[in-house]
Scaffold this motif. Structure first.
Motif, mmCIF file in Angstrom:
data_model
loop_
_atom_site.group_PDB
_atom_site.id
_atom_site.type_symbol
_atom_site.label_atom_id
_atom_site.label_comp_id
_atom_site.label_asym_id
_atom_site.label_seq_id
_atom_site.Cartn_x
_atom_site.Cartn_y
_atom_site.Cartn_z
ATOM 1 N N LEU A 1 3.579 6.595 -14.291
ATOM 2 C CA LEU A 1 3.815 5.526 -14.711
ATOM 3 C C LEU A 1 4.405 4.615 -14.283
ATOM 4 O O LEU A 1 5.448 5.162 -13.951
ATOM 5 N N ARG A 2 3.220 3.107 -13.220
ATOM 6 C CA ARG A 2 4.419 2.341 -13.433
ATOM 7 C C ARG A 2 4.154 1.178 -13.490
ATOM 8 O O ARG A 2 3.070 0.481 -13.639
ATOM 9 N N PRO A 3 4.965 0.554 -14.279
ATOM 10 C CA PRO A 3 5.425 -0.742 -14.879
ATOM 11 C C PRO A 3 5.272 -1.742 -14.026
ATOM 12 O O PRO A 3 6.319 -1.609 -12.951
ATOM 13 N N GLY B 1 -3.775 4.086 -6.458
ATOM 14 C CA GLY B 1 -2.728 3.988 -7.951
ATOM 15 C C GLY B 1 -1.414 3.862 -6.583
ATOM 16 O O GLY B 1 -0.662 2.931 -7.415
ATOM 17 N N ASP B 2 -1.320 4.451 -5.475
ATOM 18 C CA ASP B 2 -0.384 3.754 -4.671
ATOM 19 C C ASP B 2 -0.550 2.911 -4.011
ATOM 20 O O ASP B 2 0.145 2.167 -3.719
ATOM 21 N N ILE B 3 -1.468 2.729 -3.660
ATOM 22 C CA ILE B 3 -1.901 1.392 -2.790
ATOM 23 C C ILE B 3 -1.840 -0.130 -4.064
ATOM 24 O O ILE B 3 -0.616 -1.075 -4.115
ATOM 25 N N SER C 1 0.339 0.041 -6.686
ATOM 26 C CA SER C 1 1.206 -0.382 -7.496
ATOM 27 C C SER C 1 2.605 -0.880 -6.017
ATOM 28 O O SER C 1 3.534 -1.676 -6.874
ATOM 29 N N ASP C 2 1.400 -0.831 -5.380
ATOM 30 C CA ASP C 2 2.843 -1.490 -4.423
ATOM 31 C C ASP C 2 2.955 -3.321 -3.748
ATOM 32 O O ASP C 2 3.266 -3.961 -4.241
ATOM 33 N N GLU C 3 1.273 -3.949 -4.503
ATOM 34 C CA GLU C 3 0.698 -5.017 -4.398
ATOM 35 C C GLU C 3 1.170 -5.477 -6.308
ATOM 36 O O GLU C 3 1.739 -6.406 -5.467
ATOM 37 N N PRO D 1 12.092 5.291 -7.702
ATOM 38 C CA PRO D 1 11.222 4.107 -8.114
ATOM 39 C C PRO D 1 10.256 4.449 -7.191
ATOM 40 O O PRO D 1 9.865 5.330 -6.665
ATOM 41 N N ILE D 2 8.793 3.473 -6.933
ATOM 42 C CA ILE D 2 8.347 3.206 -6.194
ATOM 43 C C ILE D 2 8.169 2.769 -4.832
ATOM 44 O O ILE D 2 7.258 2.723 -3.968
ATOM 45 N N HIS D 3 9.281 2.365 -4.193
ATOM 46 C CA HIS D 3 9.873 2.000 -3.064
ATOM 47 C C HIS D 3 9.731 3.304 -2.309
ATOM 48 O O HIS D 3 10.147 4.111 -2.609
HETATM 49 MG MG MG Z 1 3.328 4.496 -2.261
#
Ligand code: MG
Ligand code: IPM
Length: 354
Positions: A106-108, A246-248, A250-252, A277-279
């Motif tokens: 989950l990436r809010p 999802g990886d791509i 979420s950075d956007e 964290p997503i970073h």
């Molecule tokens: Mg990533």
């Protein structure tokens, strides 16, 4: 007694600093909410390669056995770039995710009113941006067959994108349940005009949808989704997608709302939740007390919510972060000219807690 064990996997680069920041917040919230957690640290990624010769060593695996949650910093860095592909730091993270069975990531991404100026988008696009990406985390091209070889005298490499019906179904159910608790809108992002795997995603997601008539379901090809995320980010509620998209995306999404340093994640599936964290590990700024700890501190809030059901403590942390940003405090990623260090930002957030 209830299991209260949290394993800290600090990892590489800025990992140790941001985990230390989150632990400071946790120790404070323990006092305020009368909670108590057992914290154990274990190696992952590059630090684990250096210490044990493997990015996800046995000793870390053993620590996980009786844990309830894992808080992870970040892995990787130039130091390990030349290492053989099978034991790269990132492989340790993927092995950890697989081992824990955390298929639902989950990436809010939410736009704070105080950070509207931070986004490269015009303010009018940012009103009401509050979305969550539900990313499949332990399947697809990240885990498919891959090979590099020589054929007809030239080098060839491939990576396989493969999903089974059951893998799609369980994450789809998760996404519909998430949408039900939010604004009842779900967007499946795929590439069903080209990929067989995406066609199966559409078919299975449509089947699952019959159990959720209250959720409005739509579909976007990933190229279009990347565009819509910039053009009308507020139109999204829950985005369901595969591992790589999802990886791509979420950075956007992180840039839409201001900075990648802000975004947390929770990875769920079985008994143990994984929070990070997503970073990445940002080796260029490691050890300088300038990393933004907010993504990790918000990951801690998700940990308290999802692994320990401590909704009140989670809210308190989220509100403290919001209040700190509203008070104008920034880390270097948000304001390179006038910023607080990692530790000082953490102190400001802690002040807001009580
Ligand atoms: Mg990533
Ligand atoms: C993320 C990261 C990881 C991923 C890397 C470090 C393997 O980019 O969590 O988004 O691709 O999943």
């Amino acid at each position: 007694m209830q299991n209260n064990k949290i394993v800290l996997l600090k990892g590489d680069g800025i990992g140790p600093e941001i985990i230390d920041a989150a632990v400071t917040v946790l120790r404070e919230i323990e006092k305020i909410e009368d909670l108590s957690f057992e914290l154990v640290t274990a190696p992952i990624g590059g630090e684990a390669i250096d210490q044990c010769g493997h990015p996800f060593p046995k000793e870390t695996e053993i620590e996980l056995e009786d844990a309830k949650a894992v808080l992870l910093g970040a892995v990787g860095g130039p130091k390990w770039d030349q290492i053989e592909p099978d034991i790269r730091p990132e492989k340790g993270l993927l092995a950890l995710r697989k081992k824990l069975g955390v298929y639902a990531n989950l990436r809010p991404a939410k736009c704070y009113s105080s950070l509207v100026d931070q986004s490269p988008l015009k303010p009018e696009y940012l009103q009401d941006v509050d979305l969550i990406i539900v990313r499949e985390l332990i399947g697809g091209i990240y885990f498919g067959n891959r090979d590099t070889f020589v054929e007809n005298g030239e080098r060839v490499a491939f990576d396989e994108e493969r999903y089974s019906e059951s893998e799609i179904k369980r994450i789809a159910i998760y996404a519909f349940e998430t949408a039900k608790k939010r604004r009842n809108k779900l967007t499946l992002v795929d590439k069903a005009n080209v990929l067989d795997s995406s066609k199966l995603w559409r078919t299975v997601v449509k089947e699952v949808a019959t159990d959720y008539p209250e959720v409005e379901l739509d579909f976007l090809y990933v190229d279009n989704a990347a565009m819509q995320l910039i053009k009308s980010p507020a139109s999204f509620d829950v985005i369901l997608t595969n591992n790589i998209f999802g990886d791509i995306l979420s950075d956007e999404a992180s840039q839409v709302v201001g900075s990648i340093g802000l975004l947390p994640s929770a990875s769920l599936g079985k008994d143990i939740g994984l929070y990070e964290p997503i970073h990445g590990s940002a080796p260029d700024i490691a050890g300088q007390n300038i990393a933004n700890p907010i993504g990790t501190i918000l990951s801690l809030a998700m940990l308290l919510r999802f692994s320990f059901n401590e909704e009140k403590a989670a809210r308190k942390i989220e509100e403290a972060v919001e209040a700190t940003l509203l008070a104008g405090y920034r880390c270097k990623d948000l304001d390179p000219n006038n910023y607080l260090g990692t530790k000082e930002m953490t102190e400001k957030i802690i002040e807001q807690l009580s």
